[in-house]
Design a protein around this motif. Structure first.
Motif, PDB file in Angstrom:
ATOM      1  N   SER A   1     140.378  81.313  35.334  1.00  0.00           N
ATOM      2  CA  SER A   1     141.821  81.078  35.442  1.00  0.00           C
ATOM      3  C   SER A   1     142.429  81.261  36.445  1.00  0.00           C
ATOM      4  N   SER A   2     141.930  82.461  37.095  1.00  0.00           N
ATOM      5  CA  SER A   2     142.954  83.663  38.644  1.00  0.00           C
ATOM      6  C   SER A   2     142.621  82.499  39.552  1.00  0.00           C
ATOM      7  N   ALA A   3     141.443  81.433  39.113  1.00  0.00           N
ATOM      8  CA  ALA A   3     141.079  80.728  41.129  1.00  0.00           C
ATOM      9  C   ALA A   3     142.437  79.569  40.167  1.00  0.00           C
ATOM     10  N   SER A   4     142.640  78.857  39.283  1.00  0.00           N
ATOM     11  CA  SER A   4     143.640  78.013  39.001  1.00  0.00           C
ATOM     12  C   SER A   4     144.573  78.487  39.095  1.00  0.00           C
ATOM     13  N   ALA A   5     144.819  79.781  39.212  1.00  0.00           N
ATOM     14  CA  ALA A   5     146.606  79.793  39.987  1.00  0.00           C
ATOM     15  C   ALA A   5     146.712  80.276  40.642  1.00  0.00           C
ATOM     16  N   PHE A   6     145.134  80.754  41.490  1.00  0.00           N
ATOM     17  CA  PHE A   6     145.584  80.424  43.444  1.00  0.00           C
ATOM     18  C   PHE A   6     145.560  79.232  43.773  1.00  0.00           C
ATOM     19  N   PHE A   7     145.118  78.267  43.103  1.00  0.00           N
ATOM     20  CA  PHE A   7     145.137  77.354  44.127  1.00  0.00           C
ATOM     21  C   PHE A   7     146.145  76.295  43.149  1.00  0.00           C
ATOM     22  N   SER A   8     147.015  77.145  42.346  1.00  0.00           N
ATOM     23  CA  SER A   8     148.370  76.694  41.813  1.00  0.00           C
ATOM     24  C   SER A   8     150.141  77.354  42.191  1.00  0.00           C
ATOM     25  N   ASP A   9     150.701  76.584  42.585  1.00  0.00           N
ATOM     26  CA  ASP A   9     152.497  77.282  42.813  1.00  0.00           C
ATOM     27  C   ASP A   9     152.423  77.875  41.299  1.00  0.00           C
ATOM     28  N   THR A  10     152.331  79.052  41.150  1.00  0.00           N
ATOM     29  CA  THR A  10     152.610  79.453  40.102  1.00  0.00           C
ATOM     30  C   THR A  10     154.356  80.253  39.534  1.00  0.00           C
ATOM     31  N   THR A  11     154.718  79.265  41.129  1.00  0.00           N
ATOM     32  CA  THR A  11     156.536  79.754  40.874  1.00  0.00           C
ATOM     33  C   THR A  11     156.636  78.497  39.783  1.00  0.00           C
ATOM     34  N   LYS A  12     156.282  77.991  40.200  1.00  0.00           N
ATOM     35  CA  LYS A  12     156.637  76.456  39.113  1.00  0.00           C
ATOM     36  C   LYS A  12     156.151  76.185  37.841  1.00  0.00           C
ATOM     37  N   LYS A  13     155.053  76.990  37.973  1.00  0.00           N
ATOM     38  CA  LYS A  13     153.151  76.664  37.052  1.00  0.00           C
ATOM     39  C   LYS A  13     152.981  77.280  36.201  1.00  0.00           C
ATOM     40  N   VAL A  14     151.940  77.039  35.052  1.00  0.00           N
ATOM     41  CA  VAL A  14     151.451  78.574  34.384  1.00  0.00           C
ATOM     42  C   VAL A  14     150.022  77.744  34.393  1.00  0.00           C
ATOM     43  N   VAL A  15     148.935  78.920  33.934  1.00  0.00           N
ATOM     44  CA  VAL A  15     147.655  77.899  33.958  1.00  0.00           C
ATOM     45  C   VAL A  15     147.180  78.680  32.866  1.00  0.00           C
ATOM     46  N   LYS A  16     147.092  77.349  31.581  1.00  0.00           N
ATOM     47  CA  LYS A  16     146.809  77.984  30.718  1.00  0.00           C
ATOM     48  C   LYS A  16     144.012  77.497  29.966  1.00  0.00           C
ATOM     49  N   GLY A  17     144.481  78.064  30.268  1.00  0.00           N
ATOM     50  CA  GLY A  17     142.551  77.619  29.292  1.00  0.00           C
ATOM     51  C   GLY A  17     142.276  77.103  28.257  1.00  0.00           C
ATOM     52  N   ILE A  18     141.696  75.749  28.870  1.00  0.00           N
ATOM     53  CA  ILE A  18     142.018  75.064  27.207  1.00  0.00           C
ATOM     54  C   ILE A  18     140.822  74.793  26.870  1.00  0.00           C
ATOM     55  N   GLU A  19     139.329  75.080  27.404  1.00  0.00           N
ATOM     56  CA  GLU A  19     138.044  75.013  27.468  1.00  0.00           C
ATOM     57  C   GLU A  19     137.053  75.928  28.132  1.00  0.00           C
ATOM     58  N   LEU A  20     136.080  76.548  27.137  1.00  0.00           N
ATOM     59  CA  LEU A  20     135.235  77.549  27.703  1.00  0.00           C
ATOM     60  C   LEU A  20     133.599  77.491  27.437  1.00  0.00           C
ATOM     61  N   SER A  21     132.922  76.853  28.218  1.00  0.00           N
ATOM     62  CA  SER A  21     131.812  76.819  26.993  1.00  0.00           C
ATOM     63  C   SER A  21     130.972  77.810  28.297  1.00  0.00           C
ATOM     64  N   ILE A  22     129.908  78.074  27.658  1.00  0.00           N
ATOM     65  CA  ILE A  22     128.934  78.986  28.320  1.00  0.00           C
ATOM     66  C   ILE A  22     127.293  79.064  28.031  1.00  0.00           C
ATOM     67  N   ASN A  23     126.357  79.148  28.915  1.00  0.00           N
ATOM     68  CA  ASN A  23     125.185  79.342  28.615  1.00  0.00           C
ATOM     69  C   ASN A  23     124.284  80.522  29.035  1.00  0.00           C
ATOM     70  N   HIS A  24     124.096  81.324  28.918  1.00  0.00           N
ATOM     71  CA  HIS A  24     123.488  82.537  28.619  1.00  0.00           C
ATOM     72  C   HIS A  24     121.919  82.425  28.773  1.00  0.00           C
ATOM     73  N   VAL A  25     121.075  82.761  30.360  1.00  0.00           N
ATOM     74  CA  VAL A  25     120.022  82.288  30.712  1.00  0.00           C
ATOM     75  C   VAL A  25     119.234  83.876  30.691  1.00  0.00           C
TER      76      VAL A  25
END
Length: 138
Positions: free
Chosen positions: A65-89
């Motif tokens: 989510s922080s990466a999305s914020a870094f690559f977005s204009d957060t003065t005009k945009k907000v980032v929200k996570g909508i899906e997370l999948s994770i495999n623990h190996v």
């Protein structure tokens, strides 16, 4: 802004949050990635004395989510996570883990990130995928 200023800015957002509780710290950033680390200790254990998958997921969601914020204009945009999948190996008992988010897709309204979580020896601990939606601020 140079790399250290960017990392300092991201780390300043952690105060009084889950990220502070889990001791997540942003440690590297580049043109196409963001990396954070988290210590593995009793604070993030599950009952068997190993890294909890939920703490790992929190690390993955934080860096993605922080990466999305870094690559977005957060003065005009907000980032929200909508899906997370994770495999623990692989399990982890002590030390640190490092999560690096790299973009698979950076669109106007959605971002898809691969987050690789490795230990100090670059052993893969978990592999994650996070989708974020990029919305206009109201």
């Amino acid at each position: 802004m140079d790399k250290q200023e960017i990392l300092q800015k991201f780390n300043s957002y952690n105060k009084d949050t889950l990220m502070e509780t889990l001791e997540i710290e942003f440690v590297d950033v580049g043109d196409d990635f963001l990396t954070a680390k988290m210590p593995v200790n009793s604070r993030v254990y599950q009952p068997y004395g190993i890294l909890h998958g939920g703490a790992t997921a929190a690390l993955a969601e934080t860096v993605g989510s922080s990466a999305s914020a870094f690559f977005s204009d957060t003065t005009k945009k907000v980032v929200k996570g909508i899906e997370l999948s994770i495999n623990h190996v692989k399990s982890k008992k002590e030390g640190e883990v490092f999560a690096t988010a790299k973009a698979i897709h950076k669109g106007r309204t959605t971002h898809l990130w691969e987050v690789r979580i490795v230990d100090e020896d670059n052993n893969l601990i978990s592999l994650c995928k996070i989708t974020n939606i990029i919305l206009d601020k109201k």
